[in-house]
Design a protein around this motif. Structure first.
Motif, PDB file in Angstrom:
ATOM      1  N   SER A  82       0.823  -1.203   0.000  1.00 28.19           N
ATOM      2  CA  SER A  82       0.000   0.000   0.000  1.00 28.19           C
ATOM      3  C   SER A  82       0.862   1.259   0.000  1.00 28.19           C
ATOM      4  CB  SER A  82      -0.920  -0.018   1.223  1.00 28.19           C
ATOM      5  OG  SER A  82      -1.707   1.135   1.241  1.00 28.19           O
ATOM      6  N   PRO A  83       1.336   1.683  -1.168  1.00 28.69           N
ATOM      7  CA  PRO A  83       2.125   2.910  -1.232  1.00 28.69           C
ATOM      8  C   PRO A  83       1.374   4.119  -0.686  1.00 28.69           C
ATOM      9  CG  PRO A  83       2.225   1.746  -3.317  1.00 28.69           C
ATOM     10  CD  PRO A  83       1.191   1.051  -2.468  1.00 28.69           C
ATOM     11  N   SER A  84       0.047   4.123  -0.821  1.00 32.71           N
ATOM     12  CA  SER A  84      -0.711   5.268  -0.310  1.00 32.71           C
ATOM     13  C   SER A  84      -0.607   5.354   1.214  1.00 32.71           C
ATOM     14  CB  SER A  84      -2.166   5.194  -0.738  1.00 32.71           C
ATOM     15  OG  SER A  84      -2.806   4.069  -0.175  1.00 32.71           O
ATOM     16  N   SER A  85      -0.592   4.213   1.896  1.00 34.59           N
ATOM     17  CA  SER A  85      -0.429   4.213   3.351  1.00 34.59           C
ATOM     18  C   SER A  85       0.929   4.767   3.742  1.00 34.59           C
ATOM     19  CB  SER A  85      -0.577   2.800   3.917  1.00 34.59           C
ATOM     20  OG  SER A  85      -1.871   2.312   3.713  1.00 34.59           O
ATOM     21  N   MET A  86       1.945   4.355   3.021  1.00 32.61           N
ATOM     22  CA  MET A  86       3.294   4.824   3.320  1.00 32.61           C
ATOM     23  C   MET A  86       3.417   6.323   3.026  1.00 32.61           C
ATOM     24  SD  MET A  86       6.680   2.822   2.341  1.00 32.61           S
ATOM     25  CE  MET A  86       7.922   2.742   3.571  1.00 32.61           C
TER      26      MET A  86
END
Length: 98
Positions: A82-86
């Motif tokens: 989940s790049p968006s979480s990072m």
């Protein structure tokens, strides 16, 4: 093979030892060298059954924990799907990502 289901540290260590013994026994007949890479992983459901602010807190805690483990064990590999979480965590808590 490796028991991570809320067991004691001793039981976890024992299961790791058993896993290593099984791997060594299984790979012994193999003539060529085999390299195994273990990759840590976290899956965070964005806003699943909790508010988005709780997702941000969970991301910050998860990535901070991974950073501490990577400092302690420099060869640690970690991925998150989940790049968006990072990305969100980096904006809210810059020290939680690197």
């Amino acid at each position: 093979m490796v028991d991570t289901s809320g067991v004691s540290r001793e039981a976890f260590s024992r299961s790791c030892g058993e896993a290593v013994a099984l791997i060594e026994k299984t790979l012994a007949p193999v003539e060529k060298e085999v390299n195994v890479t273990v990759v840590g992983h976290t899956h965070i459901d964005n806003a699943w059954l909790w508010r988005i602010c709780h997702t941000h807190e969970k991301c910050a805690r998860s990535f901070s924990t991974v950073n501490r483990l990577m400092e302690r064990y420099p060869s640690t590999c970690f991925c998150t799907p989940s790049p968006s979480s990072m990305s969100t965590s980096a904006k809210i808590t810059p020290s939680s990502t690197r």
